[in-house]
Design a protein around this motif. Structure first.
Motif, PDB file in Angstrom:
ATOM      1  N   THR A 160       0.844  -1.190   0.000  1.00 24.89           N
ATOM      2  CA  THR A 160       0.000   0.000   0.000  1.00 24.89           C
ATOM      3  C   THR A 160       0.880   1.242   0.000  1.00 24.89           C
ATOM      4  O   THR A 160       2.067   1.176   0.354  1.00 24.89           O
ATOM      5  CB  THR A 160      -0.915   0.039   1.243  1.00 24.89           C
ATOM      6  N   ASP A 161       0.295   2.360  -0.361  1.00 28.43           N
ATOM      7  CA  ASP A 161       1.043   3.628  -0.348  1.00 28.43           C
ATOM      8  C   ASP A 161       1.580   3.928   1.048  1.00 28.43           C
ATOM      9  O   ASP A 161       2.718   4.383   1.199  1.00 28.43           O
ATOM     10  CB  ASP A 161       0.157   4.785  -0.815  1.00 28.43           C
ATOM     11  N   ALA A 162       0.769   3.671   2.064  1.00 25.52           N
ATOM     12  CA  ALA A 162       1.183   3.957   3.445  1.00 25.52           C
ATOM     13  C   ALA A 162       2.403   3.126   3.831  1.00 25.52           C
ATOM     14  O   ALA A 162       3.339   3.637   4.454  1.00 25.52           O
ATOM     15  CB  ALA A 162       0.028   3.694   4.401  1.00 25.52           C
TER      16      ALA A 162
ATOM     17  N   MET B 269       4.339   7.720  -8.054  1.00 20.76           N
ATOM     18  CA  MET B 269       4.513   6.287  -8.254  1.00 20.76           C
ATOM     19  C   MET B 269       5.667   6.009  -9.218  1.00 20.76           C
ATOM     20  O   MET B 269       6.236   4.918  -9.211  1.00 20.76           O
ATOM     21  CB  MET B 269       3.192   5.698  -8.778  1.00 20.76           C
ATOM     22  N   GLU B 270       6.031   7.005 -10.010  1.00 14.72           N
ATOM     23  CA  GLU B 270       7.110   6.845 -10.989  1.00 14.72           C
ATOM     24  C   GLU B 270       8.403   6.395 -10.324  1.00 14.72           C
ATOM     25  O   GLU B 270       9.098   5.505 -10.820  1.00 14.72           O
ATOM     26  CB  GLU B 270       7.324   8.158 -11.741  1.00 14.72           C
ATOM     27  N   THR B 271       8.731   6.975  -9.184  1.00 17.37           N
ATOM     28  CA  THR B 271       9.959   6.612  -8.481  1.00 17.37           C
ATOM     29  C   THR B 271       9.888   5.171  -7.993  1.00 17.37           C
ATOM     30  O   THR B 271      10.853   4.414  -8.107  1.00 17.37           O
ATOM     31  CB  THR B 271      10.218   7.564  -7.300  1.00 17.37           C
ATOM     32  N   TRP B 272       8.744   4.768  -7.458  1.00 11.20           N
ATOM     33  CA  TRP B 272       8.582   3.393  -6.982  1.00 11.20           C
ATOM     34  C   TRP B 272       8.696   2.395  -8.130  1.00 11.20           C
ATOM     35  O   TRP B 272       9.247   1.301  -7.972  1.00 11.20           O
ATOM     36  CB  TRP B 272       7.258   3.213  -6.253  1.00 11.20           C
ATOM     37  N   THR B 273       8.209   2.767  -9.299  1.00  9.16           N
ATOM     38  CA  THR B 273       8.318   1.895 -10.468  1.00  9.16           C
ATOM     39  C   THR B 273       9.783   1.723 -10.859  1.00  9.16           C
ATOM     40  O   THR B 273      10.218   0.620 -11.203  1.00  9.16           O
ATOM     41  CB  THR B 273       7.503   2.477 -11.641  1.00  9.16           C
ATOM     42  N   ILE B 274      10.555   2.800 -10.784  1.00 12.67           N
ATOM     43  CA  ILE B 274      11.988   2.717 -11.065  1.00 12.67           C
ATOM     44  C   ILE B 274      12.667   1.802 -10.046  1.00 12.67           C
ATOM     45  O   ILE B 274      13.517   0.976 -10.395  1.00 12.67           O
ATOM     46  CB  ILE B 274      12.632   4.121 -11.068  1.00 12.67           C
TER      47      ILE B 274
END
Length: 129
Positions: A64-66, A83-88
């Motif tokens: 989850t985001d939290a 979310m772009e950073t998390w995808t990287i």
């Protein structure tokens, strides 16, 4: 007689990226080269922390985001705002996993804090039957 010295100066032209609104626009940091570099740097730092906990890219994206925000704070980083950073980060984890599979004897191929994975990724609960 006085000695002459030459000084070399480099001039760099900065061209701001604007939002394109009719009011003259403002600098759009989110789409600048500096922002992209900042995202990559943060993603690398997050990937190092997450990798050491034995968390895969797919598991990271399922959080989850939290929980992802708490994970970033545990890594002593400000949580990414997109979310772009998390995808990287997930892509970096996948690449590291592939590298680790090819180099199993290397010291860097084994996460060191896998016991902490349970703090972030909960195993599925087996229902009573």
């Amino acid at each position: 007689m006085a000695e002459r010295r030459s000084i070399s100066l480099t001039v760099t032209r900065v061209v701001p990226v604007t939002t394109g609104d009719a009011g003259g626009g403002q600098f759009d940091f989110a789409h600048s080269e500096q922002a992209a570099k900042s995202r990559r740097d943060k993603a690398k730092a997050l990937a190092r922390y997450v990798w050491d906990r034995g968390i895969t890219g797919a598991e990271l994206l399922d959080l989850t985001d939290a929980v992802r925000r708490k994970l970033a704070r545990a890594a002593d980083l400000h949580p990414p705002s997109t979310m772009e950073t998390w995808t990287i980060v997930a892509e970096l984890l996948d690449r590291k996993s592939a590298w680790a599979a090819e180099h199993p004897g290397h010291d860097g191929a084994t996460p060191r804090h896998t016991d902490e994975k349970i703090m972030w990724v909960k195993p599925p609960i087996t229902p009573w039957t």
